[in-house]
Scaffold this motif. Structure first.
Motif, PDB file in Angstrom:
ATOM      1  N   ARG A 180       0.834  -1.204   0.000  1.00 26.10           N
ATOM      2  CA  ARG A 180       0.000   0.000   0.000  1.00 26.10           C
ATOM      3  C   ARG A 180       0.867   1.251   0.000  1.00 26.10           C
ATOM      4  O   ARG A 180       1.817   1.357   0.768  1.00 26.10           O
ATOM      5  CB  ARG A 180      -0.902  -0.019   1.232  1.00 26.10           C
ATOM      6  CG  ARG A 180      -1.942   1.057   1.294  1.00 26.10           C
ATOM      7  CD  ARG A 180      -2.861   0.779   2.490  1.00 26.10           C
ATOM      8  NE  ARG A 180      -3.699   1.911   2.770  1.00 26.10           N
ATOM      9  CZ  ARG A 180      -3.374   2.910   3.572  1.00 26.10           C
ATOM     10  NH1 ARG A 180      -2.201   2.920   4.180  1.00 26.10           N
ATOM     11  NH2 ARG A 180      -4.202   3.912   3.774  1.00 26.10           N
ATOM     12  N   ARG A 181       0.548   2.190  -0.876  1.00 26.31           N
ATOM     13  CA  ARG A 181       1.288   3.443  -0.951  1.00 26.31           C
ATOM     14  C   ARG A 181       1.059   4.263   0.326  1.00 26.31           C
ATOM     15  O   ARG A 181      -0.089   4.460   0.738  1.00 26.31           O
ATOM     16  CB  ARG A 181       0.824   4.274  -2.141  1.00 26.31           C
ATOM     17  CG  ARG A 181       1.170   3.694  -3.494  1.00 26.31           C
ATOM     18  CD  ARG A 181       2.606   3.945  -3.850  1.00 26.31           C
ATOM     19  NE  ARG A 181       2.886   3.490  -5.216  1.00 26.31           N
ATOM     20  CZ  ARG A 181       4.103   3.418  -5.710  1.00 26.31           C
ATOM     21  NH1 ARG A 181       5.150   3.742  -4.974  1.00 26.31           N
ATOM     22  NH2 ARG A 181       4.296   3.005  -6.949  1.00 26.31           N
ATOM     23  N   PRO A 182       2.137   4.750   0.947  1.00 22.90           N
ATOM     24  CA  PRO A 182       1.956   5.557   2.162  1.00 22.90           C
ATOM     25  C   PRO A 182       1.337   6.911   1.823  1.00 22.90           C
ATOM     26  O   PRO A 182       1.606   7.493   0.779  1.00 22.90           O
ATOM     27  CB  PRO A 182       3.382   5.718   2.690  1.00 22.90           C
ATOM     28  CG  PRO A 182       4.254   5.556   1.491  1.00 22.90           C
ATOM     29  CD  PRO A 182       3.545   4.581   0.587  1.00 22.90           C
ATOM     30  N   ASN A 183       0.485   7.384   2.694  1.00 29.02           N
ATOM     31  CA  ASN A 183      -0.140   8.707   2.579  1.00 29.02           C
ATOM     32  C   ASN A 183      -0.938   8.897   1.294  1.00 29.02           C
ATOM     33  O   ASN A 183      -1.124  10.027   0.836  1.00 29.02           O
ATOM     34  CB  ASN A 183       0.916   9.812   2.685  1.00 29.02           C
ATOM     35  CG  ASN A 183       1.767   9.682   3.922  1.00 29.02           C
ATOM     36  OD1 ASN A 183       1.245   9.485   5.019  1.00 29.02           O
ATOM     37  ND2 ASN A 183       3.073   9.763   3.760  1.00 29.02           N
ATOM     38  N   ALA A 184      -1.388   7.810   0.692  1.00 25.05           N
ATOM     39  CA  ALA A 184      -2.135   7.918  -0.567  1.00 25.05           C
ATOM     40  C   ALA A 184      -3.615   7.571  -0.391  1.00 25.05           C
ATOM     41  O   ALA A 184      -4.359   7.560  -1.363  1.00 25.05           O
ATOM     42  CB  ALA A 184      -1.516   7.014  -1.625  1.00 25.05           C
ATOM     43  N   GLU A 185      -4.053   7.309   0.827  1.00 22.06           N
ATOM     44  CA  GLU A 185      -5.449   6.953   1.054  1.00 22.06           C
ATOM     45  C   GLU A 185      -6.357   8.156   0.785  1.00 22.06           C
ATOM     46  O   GLU A 185      -6.045   9.286   1.147  1.00 22.06           O
ATOM     47  CB  GLU A 185      -5.645   6.465   2.488  1.00 22.06           C
ATOM     48  CG  GLU A 185      -7.066   6.019   2.793  1.00 22.06           C
ATOM     49  CD  GLU A 185      -7.238   5.594   4.242  1.00 22.06           C
ATOM     50  OE1 GLU A 185      -8.357   5.185   4.588  1.00 22.06           O
ATOM     51  OE2 GLU A 185      -6.272   5.672   5.014  1.00 22.06           O
TER      52      GLU A 185
END
Length: 197
Positions: free
Chosen positions: A179-184
């Motif tokens: 999961r990409r960090p800070n991409a939610e």
């Protein structure tokens, strides 16, 4: 009560396919339609990953009109990433937002974004010009729209009267499925269903 998992993901106003039953008009609370998720202040909202400044929304009785363009600017996400998206419908009861049985999910949204068999196609992605049809994970990509209308009055197989909100979540995963960090992303649409006589 078991929740209903519908595939694919979401359309903004038709959470379930139109069927024979009572008709309800969804009246949105906010003229901008989309709101940040108030319970997730550190998560991106819709305006953090899409520039809507050149897109116009107009409200009319029984439908919403849209035209213009949107520019994608989802920071930290690559065009090769898998986008996991889901939407939940909540009803306001007894002073709190209660989950309903409707949960719509697409584990690989990019593969289905322009699929004519999806429930969001008629209200959103089919209005994007053919030459602009790329996934939402393409930073800087512009979606140009022909003028279009989205009906807010639809048939539902159950009683939908009352206040509801549709909460949309998006996550990006790299080629290693990390999961990409800070991409939610999380945003919501709140309003009221009123039975049409």
């Amino acid at each position: 009560m078991a929740r209903m998992l519908l595939k694919p993901w979401i359309c903004l106003f038709y959470i379930i396919s139109p069927v024979v039953g009572p008709r309800f008009d969804f009246i949105v609370d906010n003229d901008d339609i989309f709101e940040r998720c108030p319970d997730r202040p550190n998560v991106q909202g819709i305006r953090d990953f899409i520039n809507l400044s050149e897109f116009t929304i107009e409200f009319n009785e029984g439908y919403i009109s849209g035209w213009g363009q949107m520019t994608m600017h989802w920071e930290g996400v690559e065009a090769t990433d898998r986008v996991d998206g889901y939407a939940e419908v909540f009803k306001f009861q007894r002073g709190t937002w209660q989950p309903t049985t409707v949960l719509v999910r697409a584990f690989s949204f990019c593969e289905r974004q322009f699929d004519t068999n999806t429930i969001w196609y008629n209200v959103w992605s089919r209005h994007i010009r053919k030459e602009d049809q790329k996934c939402i994970n393409n930073y800087g990509h512009v979606y140009r729209y022909e003028p279009f209308d989205v009906e807010t009055v639809n048939y539902f197989p159950m009683n939908m009267e009352g206040r509801h909100k549709i909460v949309i979540h998006l996550d990006a995963y790299d080629n290693s499925n990390v999961r990409r960090p800070n991409a939610e992303v999380c945003f919501q649409i709140t309003g009221e269903f009123i039975k049409v006589k």
